[in-house]
Design an enzyme around this catalytic site. Sequence first.
Site, PDB file in Angstrom:
ATOM      1  N   ARG A 158      28.676  55.127 -84.249  1.00 54.53           N
ATOM      2  CA  ARG A 158      28.988  57.245 -83.738  1.00 54.53           C
ATOM      3  C   ARG A 158      28.166  57.389 -83.022  1.00 54.53           C
ATOM      4  O   ARG A 158      27.180  57.013 -83.987  1.00 54.53           O
ATOM      5  CB  ARG A 158      30.095  57.063 -84.516  1.00 54.53           C
ATOM      6  CG  ARG A 158      31.122  57.065 -85.621  1.00 54.53           C
ATOM      7  CD  ARG A 158      32.853  57.783 -84.574  1.00 54.53           C
ATOM      8  NE  ARG A 158      33.717  57.010 -84.342  1.00 54.53           N
ATOM      9  CZ  ARG A 158      34.764  55.889 -84.627  1.00 54.53           C
ATOM     10  NH1 ARG A 158      34.343  55.413 -83.441  1.00 54.53           N
ATOM     11  NH2 ARG A 158      35.392  56.238 -85.002  1.00 54.53           N
ATOM     12  N   GLU A 166      32.119  62.305 -76.279  1.00 58.04           N
ATOM     13  CA  GLU A 166      32.767  61.853 -75.849  1.00 58.04           C
ATOM     14  C   GLU A 166      34.081  62.712 -74.663  1.00 58.04           C
ATOM     15  O   GLU A 166      34.864  63.011 -76.325  1.00 58.04           O
ATOM     16  CB  GLU A 166      33.395  60.372 -76.573  1.00 58.04           C
ATOM     17  CG  GLU A 166      32.114  59.803 -76.845  1.00 58.04           C
ATOM     18  CD  GLU A 166      32.474  58.325 -78.277  1.00 58.04           C
ATOM     19  OE1 GLU A 166      33.387  58.455 -78.231  1.00 58.04           O
ATOM     20  OE2 GLU A 166      30.982  57.954 -78.261  1.00 58.04           O
ATOM     21  N   HIS A 176      32.840  53.805 -74.516  1.00 57.92           N
ATOM     22  CA  HIS A 176      33.438  53.034 -75.969  1.00 57.92           C
ATOM     23  C   HIS A 176      34.339  52.370 -75.660  1.00 57.92           C
ATOM     24  O   HIS A 176      35.288  52.660 -76.205  1.00 57.92           O
ATOM     25  CB  HIS A 176      33.404  54.642 -76.749  1.00 57.92           C
ATOM     26  CG  HIS A 176      33.761  54.827 -77.985  1.00 57.92           C
ATOM     27  ND1 HIS A 176      33.191  55.715 -79.129  1.00 57.92           N
ATOM     28  CD2 HIS A 176      34.362  53.829 -79.192  1.00 57.92           C
ATOM     29  CE1 HIS A 176      33.476  55.430 -80.334  1.00 57.92           C
ATOM     30  NE2 HIS A 176      33.908  54.453 -80.722  1.00 57.92           N
TER      31      HIS A 176
END
Length: 320
Positions: A240, A269, A287
């Site tokens: 994360r 993000e 990601h």
Amino acid sequence: MSTKPTLWITRKLSDATLERAARDYDVTINHEDRLYTPDEIIQNSANFDAILPCHSELFDASVARQLDARVKIIANHSVGVDHCDLPALKARGITVTNTPDVLSDATAEIALLLMLGAARHAVEGDRLVRTGGWDFWSPAFMVGKQVSGARLGIIGMGRVGQAMARNARGLGMEIHYHNRSQLPEALENGATYHATLDSLLPVSDFLSLHCPALPDTIDLMNRNQLQKLPKGAVLVNSARGALVDEDALLDAIKSGHLSAAGLDCFKNEPGGNSEFSRHENIFMLPHIGSATVKTRDAMGFRALDNLDAFFAGKQPGDQL
């Protein structure tokens, strides 16, 4: 009139997942794959018994308070649930589930890719070849940091951390780890346990993050902690973005204290951190840790398994 539970799938999931969902539920699918705002989530909730969201949808305390009473379960298509205020949703009587186990190997593969790419100048090398700039060679050209035989520190020795350790052992790496508690010897497989970060960080030539984003892990890798790593260490984050103080990371890269970093997640993000792009020794991906066909199918099916159990009157296996 359909007697099937109404289900809202907020993002475009795998074809196999959508096919199964359409068979068993009165389903509404976001085929456009656009991101819904919190207000839209609240407004649309009146139409559904269940919501199957991803990590991209926010269910904070404000959203939880305003969800329609019709919503009985949120079956997340993710392992992490830091986008959900669990106490607030529980107070509304809403069941929340996630999808553990099934994405461990895929995410660990990305962590390995990030580590290797960062250590061996993948960004710079790719640019040179693609742009026609590769017109020189010498023994001093693009010399990187060797992974084999190095010490790998892992923070968070859960399923993904253990999978990363298995991958790294194949490269002859020496595994060290920090976890909330020490693993049984059979799961350690020779790894060295460190009760504190103060013990782990100084021996970590490479450091890979695999812990959740919780209040006590936000900015876990801050300026003070990064300085405890050996000079020339490489930081890898496939967990994360909230775990890393990005300003402190940039300073450690600029100073040379860190030789490189490999990142699949960021505080912002989608988008990432534009300052990172100035540094070719920061290897970045958008990601995509769990983005394989096999894993996406498995995640979707795990979420649907939880829904099936709930609407059959049983406790879902992944209820939080």
